[in-house]
Scaffold this active site. Structure first.
Site, PDB file in Angstrom:
ATOM      1  N   ASP A 169      26.497  12.437  67.998  1.00  0.00           N
ATOM      2  CA  ASP A 169      27.455  13.150  67.153  1.00  0.00           C
ATOM      3  C   ASP A 169      28.718  13.442  67.958  1.00  0.00           C
ATOM      4  OD1 ASP A 169      28.406  14.365  64.884  1.00  0.00           O
ATOM      5  OD2 ASP A 169      27.348  16.253  65.199  1.00  0.00           O
ATOM      6  N   HIS A 186      29.047   6.609  57.195  1.00  0.00           N
ATOM      7  CA  HIS A 186      29.574   7.929  57.575  1.00  0.00           C
ATOM      8  C   HIS A 186      30.804   7.815  58.465  1.00  0.00           C
ATOM      9  CE1 HIS A 186      29.587  12.180  58.418  1.00  0.00           C
ATOM     10  NE2 HIS A 186      29.476  11.957  59.725  1.00  0.00           N
TER      11      HIS A 186
END
Length: 305
Positions: A147, A220
């Site tokens: 992330d 994403h």
């Protein structure tokens, strides 16, 4: 002009995300602000237990809190979080007047600060949420992908995050968008790794972005970033962290930018299907349960209270 300490620095192994709701009375400013001045001393006291733990923190205020607490003109771009909803996808707007972010290398000391804050403000506010977060598999979310890969660094980070001369009274502050997500890891882990990589748009192990036809429009990495009219990315700084236990778990999204519209652009791209029907397919496996926008003023503003 000095920024608050947790604003631009890199992530820490542990963090607390504390959201406070002020009591609804006309004297709330006179009650809350004198207590606020005790926060630095509280943190200094806790830090004496281990000065190497690198405690950093910030405090930020919502649009509604600014009206309740301050007589000064509001930061130019401070607005409430706007609820977003389409099909079975939902970004709710939830209660919260004050947000306090604490990070360090020790969860126990973060807890001592959080408990101290709850006790400090007990007479005039309630804690809406206190989420303890922790580093997971070195920079990975609980879905096991890295992330924050595209976070800006150094001067690029400061430029993306800090308010500048466009709002001189609050230069050095930053807007924060905060959401808590709950993951459905059973549903996610039913996917093959190749399917997960299609949803994210990056390889799982090597963390390499897919290219060309390998990367779907719904990935994403495409939908979770802000872009301008020409498709160029508008940077923000994310300090997202995993949280939870075997029963409930997910991610705290915290996006810093010099205007909340940067994060709003990304959120709209994620939740609303485009003309070809594409939305962020990661939302099939995780759901937002909170949403708020806050402004973290420069340290000089807090020192002047």
């Amino acid at each position: 002009m000095f920024t608050q300490s947790a604003m631009l620095t890199d992530g820490s192994p542990f963090a607390d995300f504390i959201t406070i709701t002020l009591n609804d009375n006309e004297a709330i400013s006179e009650q809350f602000l004198p207590l606020l001045k005790h926060v630095p001393a509280l943190i200094k006291t806790v830090n004496q237990a281990d000065s190497s733990c690198n405690i950093e923190w910030l405090i930020a205020f919502s649009d509604s809190a600014w009206d309740k607490l301050f007589n000064t003109e509001k930061p130019a771009a401070l607005v409430p979080f706007t609820e977003m909803k389409e099909a079975n996808r939902h970004f709710p707007a939830t209660v919260g007047d004050v947000f306090i972010f604490i990070k360090s290398s020790r969860m126990d000391l973060n807890f001592r600060i959080a408990k101290g804050l709850v006790d400090l403000f007990a007479s005039c506010a309630t804690v809406s949420e206190d989420i303890q977060c922790y580093e997971y598999l070195k920079d990975r979310d609980m879905i096991d992908f890295v992330d924050g890969t595209e976070n800006p660094t150094d001067q690029a980070r400061a430029k993306a995050v800090l308010v500048g001369a466009e709002d001189p009274a609050y230069q050095g502050g930053s807007y924060i968008t905060l959401q808590r997500y709950i993951h459905d890891l059973n549903k996610w882990n039913d996917l093959k790794i190749s399917q997960q990589e299609q949803v994210i748009g990056r390889t799982k192990v090597e963390n390499i972005e897919l290219t060309g036809a390998e990367k779907p429009a719904y990935a994403h990495v495409n939908k979770g970033k802000a872009t301008d009219a020409d498709g160029k990315e508008i940077p923000m700084y994310r300090q997202n962290m995993p949280y939870g236990n075997a029963i409930e778990h997910g991610s705290m999204f915290i996006g810093f930018a010099n205007t909340p519209e940067v994060v709003n652009i990304a959120l709209r791209k994620m939740i609303y299907a485009d003309s070809d029907g594409h939305y962020d397919h990661l939302l099939d496996y995780t759901r937002a349960v909170t949403g708020g926008i806050f402004f973290a003023p420069p340290a000089s503003f807090l020192n002047s209270l």
